[in-house]
Design a protein around this motif. Structure first.
Motif, PDB file in Angstrom:
ATOM      1  N   GLU A 144       0.917  -1.201   0.017  1.00 55.10           N
ATOM      2  CA  GLU A 144      -0.223   0.026   0.062  1.00 55.10           C
ATOM      3  C   GLU A 144       0.913   1.095  -0.071  1.00 55.10           C
ATOM      4  O   GLU A 144       0.534   2.303  -0.572  1.00 55.10           O
ATOM      5  CB  GLU A 144      -0.918  -0.060   1.191  1.00 55.10           C
TER       6      GLU A 144
ATOM      7  N   LYS B  22      -5.621  -7.648  -1.530  1.00 54.19           N
ATOM      8  CA  LYS B  22      -6.755  -6.982  -0.907  1.00 54.19           C
ATOM      9  C   LYS B  22      -6.469  -5.449  -0.883  1.00 54.19           C
ATOM     10  O   LYS B  22      -7.397  -4.678  -0.767  1.00 54.19           O
ATOM     11  CB  LYS B  22      -6.451  -7.414   0.740  1.00 54.19           C
ATOM     12  N   ILE B  23      -5.144  -5.032  -1.165  1.00 60.62           N
ATOM     13  CA  ILE B  23      -5.050  -3.608  -1.262  1.00 60.62           C
ATOM     14  C   ILE B  23      -5.442  -3.211  -2.598  1.00 60.62           C
ATOM     15  O   ILE B  23      -5.940  -2.017  -2.782  1.00 60.62           O
ATOM     16  CB  ILE B  23      -3.388  -3.453  -1.214  1.00 60.62           C
TER      17      ILE B  23
ATOM     18  N   ARG C 272      -8.038  -4.385  -4.246  1.00 55.49           N
ATOM     19  CA  ARG C 272      -9.574  -4.507  -4.072  1.00 55.49           C
ATOM     20  C   ARG C 272      -9.909  -3.122  -3.369  1.00 55.49           C
ATOM     21  O   ARG C 272     -10.919  -2.454  -3.741  1.00 55.49           O
ATOM     22  CB  ARG C 272     -10.058  -5.634  -3.478  1.00 55.49           C
ATOM     23  N   HIS C 273      -9.257  -2.802  -2.237  1.00 53.32           N
ATOM     24  CA  HIS C 273      -9.533  -1.693  -1.439  1.00 53.32           C
ATOM     25  C   HIS C 273      -9.647  -0.317  -2.425  1.00 53.32           C
ATOM     26  O   HIS C 273     -10.477   0.473  -2.090  1.00 53.32           O
ATOM     27  CB  HIS C 273      -8.407  -1.348  -0.362  1.00 53.32           C
ATOM     28  N   TYR C 274      -8.461  -0.291  -3.228  1.00 56.34           N
ATOM     29  CA  TYR C 274      -8.336   1.057  -4.195  1.00 56.34           C
ATOM     30  C   TYR C 274      -9.195   0.702  -5.344  1.00 56.34           C
ATOM     31  O   TYR C 274      -9.068   1.837  -6.234  1.00 56.34           O
ATOM     32  CB  TYR C 274      -7.020   1.386  -4.402  1.00 56.34           C
ATOM     33  N   ASP C 275      -9.852  -0.152  -5.557  1.00 58.63           N
ATOM     34  CA  ASP C 275     -10.562  -0.490  -6.956  1.00 58.63           C
ATOM     35  C   ASP C 275      -9.553  -0.381  -8.051  1.00 58.63           C
ATOM     36  O   ASP C 275     -10.076   0.086  -9.181  1.00 58.63           O
ATOM     37  CB  ASP C 275     -11.637   0.294  -6.922  1.00 58.63           C
TER      38      ASP C 275
ATOM     39  N   TYR D 184      -6.123   1.924   3.591  1.00 60.87           N
ATOM     40  CA  TYR D 184      -6.377   0.584   4.103  1.00 60.87           C
ATOM     41  C   TYR D 184      -5.824   0.440   5.552  1.00 60.87           C
ATOM     42  O   TYR D 184      -6.570   0.167   6.444  1.00 60.87           O
ATOM     43  CB  TYR D 184      -6.105  -0.615   3.135  1.00 60.87           C
TER      44      TYR D 184
END
Length: 468
Positions: free
Chosen positions: A195, A229-230, A232-235, A294
């Motif tokens: 991230e 997951k990072i 996905r968090h920021y799309d 995140y």
């Protein structure tokens, strides 16, 4: 055999259908000219290859594109208008093309390493899809480099790429090996660094967009979870090869064959072409903000880097400063093709790096770590000494050689000694070593080979030293 081969045409068609499913709800009419779709485009240097290959072995399901592919809009619209577009790719030796070789056929050109790797193939598709545009695909991948090492030198790496439109991150393979076993048991540390890298890219280049590629390496599960997951968090627009059923068998190891590189490039081309058909009528969008982090901002701030280094020593960049050889046999050369460093084989070999510090003094040393015939580095600053271990720790069974970065700083929060979330992460920093170093000062740093007892070979390799 033919019965064990799935064609690229079928593979890309399935990927494109999955993209449409992912973009459901978008009813905008498309008035844009469709782009050529793999494998039906001019492959340039790559036309000598047999493009009817497929996934050998167990059936493989193509990856599902995830994230907001509208982030590609600025780049694709620039290229469609005949302008210049620049893509910069970061990764390790796999991304660089190590192990990728296609022998000359029928008088064609033998392709290997960078000319065989998937970034070169993607560049060929972009030039075929946008023939009036000026396309640049800069493959900045380096062997042995993890996300953390990239993060520490990011300001320097992006210094000459302020005009980049898109950055592609392909660091999963090396991240799977760059962390010690006890660190790999928790993905928190890895996702924090990932991230921080993404957010730092946007801090330095606010208008650039980011595309994530998750490699299909077979032993990358913990690191895949951390990176995905990072993303996905920021799309972020993402292609996830790791999740493909049967992909680890097809991938074939750390350095996969040319077929894998071709599949990666054609899959990216296929989903980018579909993204264009789906979104181009909306017009070019500005860079989309990343939004809330995140991990807590205080934890991200605990990671150290030099966005604007004051002292720069990089073995692979002749325009940077050079250390003074203070004794022994330190010299600059490539012990492996494309991997230069200051290398010494004799005990007593030393170099001196003159460091300039700013308001908050800090510096980093990037060096080689391995599993055999590697010595330690002793660093000396004023009266303080510190040992950088070259060999992997006892009980660490990694049979790989990777570059590692050690930060030293005289200020701030040191998350390496925090135990609530991160555990002890020796990689990050050490405060005591720089005690007494004043802001805006200049200090000499000595780096010496420190022999390891009961070892047949002695060797150290320094890649870079930065300070700010």
């Amino acid at each position: 055999s033919a019965g064990r081969v799935r064609s690229t045409i079928k593979h890309v068609a399935t990927v494109r259908n999955k993209f449409k499913d992912n973009e459901k709800g978008n009813t905008a009419k498309d008035s844009c000219t469709p782009l050529p779709v793999p494998p039906d485009y001019d492959h340039g240097l790559f036309t000598q290859q047999n493009l009817s290959f497929g996934f050998v072995g167990a059936p493989v399901a193509p990856p599902s594109p995830t994230g907001n592919y509208c982030r590609l809009s600025p780049l694709l619209h620039k290229l469609a208008s005949g302008g210049g577009g620049k893509v910069v790719v970061f990764g390790g030796s796999m991304t660089h093309g190590s192990g990728c070789v296609v022998s000359a056929v029928g008088g064609g050109k033998t392709l290997m390493d960078g000319t065989c790797a998937w970034p070169a193939r993607l560049g060929q598709w972009l030039r075929a899809a946008f023939p009036t545009a000026e396309v640049t695909v800069q493959n900045m991948a380096q062997g042995g480099i993890s996300t953390y090492v990239l993060f520490t030198q990011l300001g320097l790496l992006l210094e000459s790429h302020g005009d980049a439109d898109l950055i592609i991150i392909d660091t999963l393979t090396n991240d799977a090996w760059a962390w010690a076993p006890e660190e790999r048991r928790s993905s928190n540390r890895i996702s924090l660094v990932y991230e921080a890298f993404i957010r730092s890219v946007r801090d330095i280049l606010p208008s650039v967009e980011i595309f994530v590629l998750l490699a299909g390496c077979g032993s990358c599960g913990q690191q895949w979870s951390a990176q995905s997951k990072i993303a996905r968090h920021y799309d972020l627009p993402t292609l996830d090869f790791y999740s493909m059923k049967g992909m680890p068998r097809f991938w074939g190891g750390v350095h996969p064959p040319w077929q894998v590189h071709s599949v990666i490039a054609d899959t990216i081309a296929g989903v980018w072409a579909q993204s264009w058909e789906t979104n181009c009528s909306k017009g070019p969008l500005g860079p989309l903000p990343l939004g809330k982090s995140y991990w807590p901002a205080t934890d991200l701030a605990g990671l150290t880097t030099c966005k604007e280094p004051l002292s720069v020593y990089v073995a692979g960049n002749s325009s940077t400063a050079r250390p003074q050889i203070a004794g022994g046999d330190f010299r600059l050369y490539e012990d492996r093709a494309g991997k230069p460093g200051w290398i010494a084989l004799q005990s007593g070999s030393c170099m001196t790096f003159n460091l300039t510090f700013g308001k908050e003094p800090r510096f980093a040393v990037t060096y080689l770590r391995s599993y055999q015939n590697i010595s330690d580095l002793q660093v000396k600053l004023r009266k303080a000494t510190y040992m950088l271990r070259g060999h992997w720790p006892k009980g660490d069974a990694r049979k790989v050689s990777l570059y590692s970065t050690k930060w030293f700083k005289s200020h701030g929060r040191d998350i390496s000694k925090s135990t609530h979330r991160w555990g002890r992460i020796d990689k990050y920093s050490d405060f005591g070593f720089m005690k007494g170093v004043k802001p805006n000062s200049e200090v000499a740093l000595d780096v010496c080979l420190y022999p390891v007892q009961d070892q047949t070979g002695q060797k150290v390799k320094v890649i870079q030293v930065l300070s700010c």
